[in-house]
Design a protein around this motif. Sequence first.
Motif, PDB file in Angstrom:
ATOM      1  N   PHE A   1      19.295  46.193  51.656  1.00  0.00           N
ATOM      2  CA  PHE A   1      19.710  47.040  52.772  1.00  0.00           C
ATOM      3  C   PHE A   1      19.900  48.501  52.363  1.00  0.00           C
ATOM      4  O   PHE A   1      20.352  49.321  53.161  1.00  0.00           O
ATOM      5  N   LEU A   2      19.548  48.815  51.111  1.00  0.00           N
ATOM      6  CA  LEU A   2      19.670  50.192  50.629  1.00  0.00           C
ATOM      7  C   LEU A   2      18.441  51.014  50.987  1.00  0.00           C
ATOM      8  O   LEU A   2      17.327  50.497  51.109  1.00  0.00           O
ATOM      9  N   SER A   3      18.626  52.319  51.108  1.00  0.00           N
ATOM     10  CA  SER A   3      17.500  53.239  51.210  1.00  0.00           C
ATOM     11  C   SER A   3      16.789  53.305  49.853  1.00  0.00           C
ATOM     12  O   SER A   3      17.265  52.743  48.858  1.00  0.00           O
ATOM     13  N   ARG A   4      15.679  54.005  49.796  1.00  0.00           N
ATOM     14  CA  ARG A   4      14.866  54.029  48.578  1.00  0.00           C
ATOM     15  C   ARG A   4      15.675  54.442  47.355  1.00  0.00           C
ATOM     16  O   ARG A   4      15.551  53.849  46.278  1.00  0.00           O
ATOM     17  N   ASP A   5      16.485  55.476  47.501  1.00  0.00           N
ATOM     18  CA  ASP A   5      17.293  55.962  46.383  1.00  0.00           C
ATOM     19  C   ASP A   5      18.762  55.572  46.520  1.00  0.00           C
ATOM     20  O   ASP A   5      19.629  56.138  45.838  1.00  0.00           O
ATOM     21  N   GLY A   6      19.032  54.612  47.398  1.00  0.00           N
ATOM     22  CA  GLY A   6      20.411  54.219  47.649  1.00  0.00           C
ATOM     23  C   GLY A   6      21.032  53.468  46.474  1.00  0.00           C
ATOM     24  O   GLY A   6      20.339  52.975  45.581  1.00  0.00           O
ATOM     25  N   ARG A   7      22.345  53.386  46.508  1.00  0.00           N
ATOM     26  CA  ARG A   7      23.072  52.717  45.431  1.00  0.00           C
ATOM     27  C   ARG A   7      24.136  51.782  46.008  1.00  0.00           C
ATOM     28  O   ARG A   7      24.804  52.105  46.990  1.00  0.00           O
ATOM     29  N   LEU A   8      24.260  50.652  45.341  1.00  0.00           N
ATOM     30  CA  LEU A   8      25.319  49.694  45.630  1.00  0.00           C
ATOM     31  C   LEU A   8      26.364  49.820  44.537  1.00  0.00           C
ATOM     32  O   LEU A   8      26.063  49.607  43.352  1.00  0.00           O
ATOM     33  N   LEU A   9      27.581  50.172  44.917  1.00  0.00           N
ATOM     34  CA  LEU A   9      28.673  50.332  43.956  1.00  0.00           C
ATOM     35  C   LEU A   9      29.640  49.168  44.101  1.00  0.00           C
ATOM     36  O   LEU A   9      30.092  48.853  45.213  1.00  0.00           O
ATOM     37  N   ILE A  10      29.965  48.554  42.986  1.00  0.00           N
ATOM     38  CA  ILE A  10      30.829  47.375  42.974  1.00  0.00           C
ATOM     39  C   ILE A  10      31.956  47.595  41.975  1.00  0.00           C
ATOM     40  O   ILE A  10      31.725  48.069  40.853  1.00  0.00           O
ATOM     41  N   GLU A  11      33.168  47.240  42.386  1.00  0.00           N
ATOM     42  CA  GLU A  11      34.314  47.243  41.476  1.00  0.00           C
ATOM     43  C   GLU A  11      34.997  45.878  41.528  1.00  0.00           C
ATOM     44  O   GLU A  11      35.357  45.396  42.605  1.00  0.00           O
ATOM     45  N   GLU A  12      35.145  45.264  40.363  1.00  0.00           N
ATOM     46  CA  GLU A  12      35.820  43.976  40.244  1.00  0.00           C
ATOM     47  C   GLU A  12      36.624  43.959  38.941  1.00  0.00           C
ATOM     48  O   GLU A  12      36.363  44.740  38.028  1.00  0.00           O
ATOM     49  N   ASN A  13      37.572  43.042  38.858  1.00  0.00           N
ATOM     50  CA  ASN A  13      38.336  42.908  37.627  1.00  0.00           C
ATOM     51  C   ASN A  13      37.471  42.355  36.504  1.00  0.00           C
ATOM     52  O   ASN A  13      36.774  41.355  36.680  1.00  0.00           O
ATOM     53  N   GLN A  14      37.526  43.030  35.354  1.00  0.00           N
ATOM     54  CA  GLN A  14      36.954  42.478  34.126  1.00  0.00           C
ATOM     55  C   GLN A  14      38.003  41.598  33.435  1.00  0.00           C
ATOM     56  O   GLN A  14      37.724  40.491  33.014  1.00  0.00           O
ATOM     57  N   SER A  15      39.196  42.129  33.350  1.00  0.00           N
ATOM     58  CA  SER A  15      40.322  41.411  32.764  1.00  0.00           C
ATOM     59  C   SER A  15      41.591  42.164  33.130  1.00  0.00           C
ATOM     60  O   SER A  15      41.538  43.307  33.602  1.00  0.00           O
ATOM     61  N   ILE A  16      42.718  41.519  32.924  1.00  0.00           N
ATOM     62  CA  ILE A  16      44.015  42.166  33.116  1.00  0.00           C
ATOM     63  C   ILE A  16      44.837  41.875  31.871  1.00  0.00           C
ATOM     64  O   ILE A  16      45.062  40.717  31.519  1.00  0.00           O
ATOM     65  N   ASP A  17      45.271  42.936  31.196  1.00  0.00           N
ATOM     66  CA  ASP A  17      46.013  42.797  29.948  1.00  0.00           C
ATOM     67  C   ASP A  17      47.496  43.068  30.175  1.00  0.00           C
ATOM     68  O   ASP A  17      47.865  44.132  30.693  1.00  0.00           O
ATOM     69  N   THR A  18      48.329  42.121  29.796  1.00  0.00           N
ATOM     70  CA  THR A  18      49.766  42.312  29.903  1.00  0.00           C
ATOM     71  C   THR A  18      50.483  41.326  28.995  1.00  0.00           C
ATOM     72  O   THR A  18      49.997  40.209  28.766  1.00  0.00           O
ATOM     73  N   ASP A  19      51.628  41.751  28.473  1.00  0.00           N
ATOM     74  CA  ASP A  19      52.486  40.840  27.727  1.00  0.00           C
ATOM     75  C   ASP A  19      53.791  40.576  28.476  1.00  0.00           C
ATOM     76  O   ASP A  19      54.712  39.962  27.936  1.00  0.00           O
ATOM     77  N   ASN A  20      53.869  41.052  29.722  1.00  0.00           N
ATOM     78  CA  ASN A  20      55.051  40.792  30.541  1.00  0.00           C
ATOM     79  C   ASN A  20      55.004  39.336  31.011  1.00  0.00           C
ATOM     80  O   ASN A  20      54.072  38.933  31.709  1.00  0.00           O
ATOM     81  N   PRO A  21      55.970  38.510  30.637  1.00  0.00           N
ATOM     82  CA  PRO A  21      55.901  37.079  30.967  1.00  0.00           C
ATOM     83  C   PRO A  21      55.879  36.785  32.460  1.00  0.00           C
ATOM     84  O   PRO A  21      55.279  35.787  32.881  1.00  0.00           O
ATOM     85  N   VAL A  22      56.499  37.636  33.260  1.00  0.00           N
ATOM     86  CA  VAL A  22      56.486  37.430  34.707  1.00  0.00           C
ATOM     87  C   VAL A  22      55.083  37.655  35.251  1.00  0.00           C
ATOM     88  O   VAL A  22      54.563  36.853  36.040  1.00  0.00           O
ATOM     89  N   PHE A  23      54.432  38.733  34.799  1.00  0.00           N
ATOM     90  CA  PHE A  23      53.070  39.007  35.239  1.00  0.00           C
ATOM     91  C   PHE A  23      52.103  37.934  34.730  1.00  0.00           C
ATOM     92  O   PHE A  23      51.185  37.525  35.449  1.00  0.00           O
ATOM     93  N   VAL A  24      52.293  37.483  33.503  1.00  0.00           N
ATOM     94  CA  VAL A  24      51.433  36.441  32.940  1.00  0.00           C
ATOM     95  C   VAL A  24      51.521  35.173  33.785  1.00  0.00           C
ATOM     96  O   VAL A  24      50.498  34.546  34.114  1.00  0.00           O
TER      97      VAL A  24
END
Length: 261
Positions: A131-154
């Motif tokens: 569905f893109l134009s000839r020079d169009g771009r699809l931009l995607i952002e997703e989590n690669q990882s989440i780093d934390t040592d907070n036990p509540v967040f873990v």
Amino acid sequence: MTEDQSYAFGDSNFADQRLERLAQVFEPTSAAFIRHAGPESVKYAIDLGCGPGYATRMLADAFPSASVIGLDISNHFIRSARSREHATTQFYLHDVTGNPPPGPPADLMYARYLLAHISDPTVVVSRWLDFLSRDGRLLIEENQSIDTDNPVFVEYLDILTRMLVGQSNNLYLGPTVEEFVNSAGLNCLIDQVTPVRVSDRDTATMFRMNIESWQHNPFVLDNYSQRDVLSIMSALDSIRRADEVFSSITFNVRQFALGRS
């Protein structure tokens, strides 16, 4: 999202508030990415799975001469987004995993944290590229990882990850998208991981709002006691009310810019 799928965190006035907070936390990183990765000329842009429209407005601010539309399957989110429409934005009820989007081929299509709600994301990504134009771009952002040592967040992230897996979804989709892009030989223009350091207060606020939305999910009810859930909620409340501002968590955001082959 299709009509038989649903947002893991719901679509309601409370969800609007949660997504507003998420937008506030991640917008600086996302705005820098779309300005850097977008094509030189953007006349027509699409926010895929727009929710209440915060990222749509970000696109409009980044490309002020473009017409920008937001698409979502949620009636509630579309009504909410339309309440804050401005001159260059429009919103439509539309299944972004199905039929072609309205309007001409897009110069820019953007999806932030949407693929985690889609059961077969690689198929959908391939379709979007058509569905893109000839020079169009699809931009995607997703989590690669989440780093934390907070036990509540873990503990919170462990529950969320397991819940999403039970729904055939994945909190950490960055590696999945990378594998698909490479195996399918897609035209990948940018592939980068951007670390986003977030304060514990902001993180606890987002997580607390999230858990409020999914605490009654069948998986959670079957695998965790009410005491367990309330204990995490109470601990998150303590963190978000703390006077001291510090950070023990980093969201590693995988950012892709894809073009037509």
